[in-house]
Write a protein that holds these residues in place. Sequence first.
Motif, mmCIF file in Angstrom:
data_model
loop_
_atom_site.group_PDB
_atom_site.id
_atom_site.type_symbol
_atom_site.label_atom_id
_atom_site.label_comp_id
_atom_site.label_asym_id
_atom_site.label_seq_id
_atom_site.Cartn_x
_atom_site.Cartn_y
_atom_site.Cartn_z
ATOM 1 N N SER A 121 0.834 -1.197 0.000
ATOM 2 C CA SER A 121 0.000 0.000 0.000
ATOM 3 C C SER A 121 0.867 1.244 0.000
ATOM 4 C CB SER A 121 -0.868 -0.029 1.260
ATOM 5 O OG SER A 121 -1.302 1.259 1.585
ATOM 6 N N THR A 122 0.341 2.325 -0.593
ATOM 7 C CA THR A 122 1.062 3.600 -0.562
ATOM 8 C C THR A 122 0.970 4.268 0.814
ATOM 9 O OG1 THR A 122 -0.892 4.754 -1.383
ATOM 10 C CG2 THR A 122 0.717 4.048 -3.026
ATOM 11 N N SER A 123 0.141 3.742 1.716
ATOM 12 C CA SER A 123 0.104 4.250 3.105
ATOM 13 C C SER A 123 1.344 3.721 3.804
ATOM 14 C CB SER A 123 -1.116 3.709 3.853
ATOM 15 O OG SER A 123 -2.290 4.182 3.292
ATOM 16 N N LEU A 124 2.401 4.521 3.819
ATOM 17 C CA LEU A 124 3.699 3.993 4.273
ATOM 18 C C LEU A 124 4.249 4.733 5.482
ATOM 19 C CD1 LEU A 124 5.414 3.309 0.823
ATOM 20 C CD2 LEU A 124 4.841 1.616 2.570
ATOM 21 N N LEU A 125 3.350 5.399 6.236
ATOM 22 C CA LEU A 125 3.853 6.253 7.301
ATOM 23 C C LEU A 125 4.668 5.478 8.338
ATOM 24 C CD1 LEU A 125 3.942 9.169 7.701
ATOM 25 C CD2 LEU A 125 1.667 9.113 8.710
ATOM 26 N N GLY A 126 4.210 4.293 8.706
ATOM 27 C CA GLY A 126 4.976 3.486 9.667
ATOM 28 C C GLY A 126 6.367 3.170 9.129
ATOM 29 N N ALA A 182 9.977 4.598 10.532
ATOM 30 C CA ALA A 182 11.009 3.618 10.910
ATOM 31 C C ALA A 182 12.310 3.904 10.164
ATOM 32 C CB ALA A 182 10.517 2.200 10.618
ATOM 33 N N ARG A 183 12.209 4.179 8.858
ATOM 34 C CA ARG A 183 13.423 4.460 8.100
ATOM 35 C C ARG A 183 14.114 5.701 8.648
ATOM 36 N NH1 ARG A 183 15.522 4.019 2.958
ATOM 37 N NH2 ARG A 183 14.759 1.892 3.102
ATOM 38 N N GLN A 184 13.336 6.726 8.990
ATOM 39 C CA GLN A 184 13.951 7.954 9.484
ATOM 40 C C GLN A 184 14.650 7.702 10.823
ATOM 41 O OE1 GLN A 184 14.388 10.595 7.583
ATOM 42 N NE2 GLN A 184 15.740 11.361 9.203
ATOM 43 N N SER A 185 14.044 6.862 11.677
ATOM 44 C CA SER A 185 14.720 6.526 12.948
ATOM 45 C C SER A 185 16.058 5.857 12.669
ATOM 46 C CB SER A 185 13.875 5.568 13.792
ATOM 47 O OG SER A 185 12.708 6.198 14.196
ATOM 48 N N ALA A 186 16.085 4.989 11.648
ATOM 49 C CA ALA A 186 17.346 4.320 11.302
ATOM 50 C C ALA A 186 18.370 5.356 10.832
ATOM 51 C CB ALA A 186 17.113 3.265 10.220
ATOM 52 N N ILE A 187 17.937 6.259 9.958
ATOM 53 C CA ILE A 187 18.849 7.296 9.435
ATOM 54 C C ILE A 187 19.348 8.166 10.590
ATOM 55 C CG2 ILE A 187 19.022 9.335 7.901
ATOM 56 C CD1 ILE A 187 18.596 6.729 6.320
ATOM 57 N N ASP A 188 18.421 8.546 11.479
ATOM 58 C CA ASP A 188 18.809 9.403 12.612
ATOM 59 C C ASP A 188 19.861 8.707 13.489
ATOM 60 O OD1 ASP A 188 17.007 11.286 11.717
ATOM 61 O OD2 ASP A 188 15.465 10.810 13.204
ATOM 62 N N ALA A 189 19.810 7.370 13.513
ATOM 63 C CA ALA A 189 20.784 6.617 14.319
ATOM 64 C C ALA A 189 22.051 6.314 13.514
ATOM 65 C CB ALA A 189 20.140 5.316 14.812
ATOM 66 N N GLY A 190 22.150 6.870 12.303
ATOM 67 C CA GLY A 190 23.350 6.678 11.486
ATOM 68 C C GLY A 190 23.379 5.343 10.768
ATOM 69 N N ALA A 191 22.229 4.667 10.663
ATOM 70 C CA ALA A 191 22.172 3.347 10.015
ATOM 71 C C ALA A 191 21.437 3.461 8.668
ATOM 72 C CB ALA A 191 21.458 2.344 10.912
ATOM 73 N N ALA A 192 21.578 2.403 7.854
ATOM 74 C CA ALA A 192 20.953 2.419 6.530
ATOM 75 C C ALA A 192 19.528 1.872 6.586
ATOM 76 C CB ALA A 192 21.783 1.571 5.562
ATOM 77 N N GLU A 193 19.278 0.952 7.502
ATOM 78 C CA GLU A 193 17.972 0.270 7.530
ATOM 79 C C GLU A 193 17.682 -0.119 8.976
ATOM 80 O OE1 GLU A 193 15.048 -0.144 6.798
ATOM 81 O OE2 GLU A 193 14.859 -1.456 5.048
ATOM 82 N N CYS A 194 16.422 -0.499 9.215
ATOM 83 C CA CYS A 194 16.073 -1.007 10.544
ATOM 84 C C CYS A 194 15.692 -2.490 10.428
ATOM 85 C CB CYS A 194 14.924 -0.207 11.143
ATOM 86 S SG CYS A 194 13.453 -0.231 10.131
#
Length: 292
Positions: free
Chosen positions: A150-155, A159-171
């Motif tokens: 689905s294009t409803s991808l907020l979750g 999650a991806r942004q939390s990974a980026i904020d932690a300096g990682a590529a993925e969660c």
Amino acid sequence: MSDPQIVYLNGEFTPIEEARVPVLDRGFIFGDGVYEVVPVYGRQPFRWSQHYTRLERSLGRLRIDNPFDADGWRGLVDALIARHPWDDQFIYLQVTRGVARRDHAFPKGVTPTVFGMSSALPRVPAEQLARGVSAVSLPDERWLNCDIKSTSLLGNVLARQSAIDAGAAECVMYRDGFLTEGSSSNIWVVRDARVLAPPRDRLILEGIRYGLLQELCESQGLPFEMRPISRAEVESADELMLSSATKEVLAISRLDGRPVGSGEPGPVFARLHAAYQQAKATSASTAPRASR
Ligand code: PMP
């Protein structure tokens, strides 16, 4: 200057800058739609029939009428490929429920919005292949129908942004203590030379690479097990990998700042990556279909 991108929108091919959808499109208002991402190698869509089957299934789960039949979709994909100069591309297809006065309930008699675009397929950076990528563990806070593309991808976006904020590529996400998947990839666990994958149920999106890697494990003689995988098993894995249309298969060499296994991409990754490249080359060299 980059090559112009020509997109398909509701029957027309137009430059991407000129394509417009009405503000009442339910994709814009509710995220009420589905999508697909199809890699193209040597101008041939890779695993197209599997992507089409998943698109049909996602549409069916949302009770959106499929706007085209299988040949119609394939014709659109071929037309998008033909309009762009790159040998390796990725096709993005999206269908929303259509344009209607804002109301949560399904509107009657609307025509789905159909959008298609192609982009140059970025190469997976050599550094990521050689060294692997890092990931962080997160709780899976998405809804319970993750099998719908689905294009409803907020979750997934959060999650991806939390990974980026932690300096990682993925969660690497867990629900009730068991592995689900990444924000935009499936996750694979290697323990004692066995490849483990979480069950194909509503808690994950079954990637097209899920079926492919399962086949590659079989052809490589690697034991494959589909079963619930606990967080402790992930954290003590010999190897971790992720897979997606654009990343193919990549080693996760660090999880939550700690090395996974040796801290380097492992031997199972190396075998699956080589087999994957072989599958791509075979697909790219297949002659164009004589008929559809
Ligand atoms: N899970 C999620 C949540 C995804 O968004 C994706 C793809 N972007 C995948 C798994 C992998 O699917 P595929 O192999 O078809 O790219």
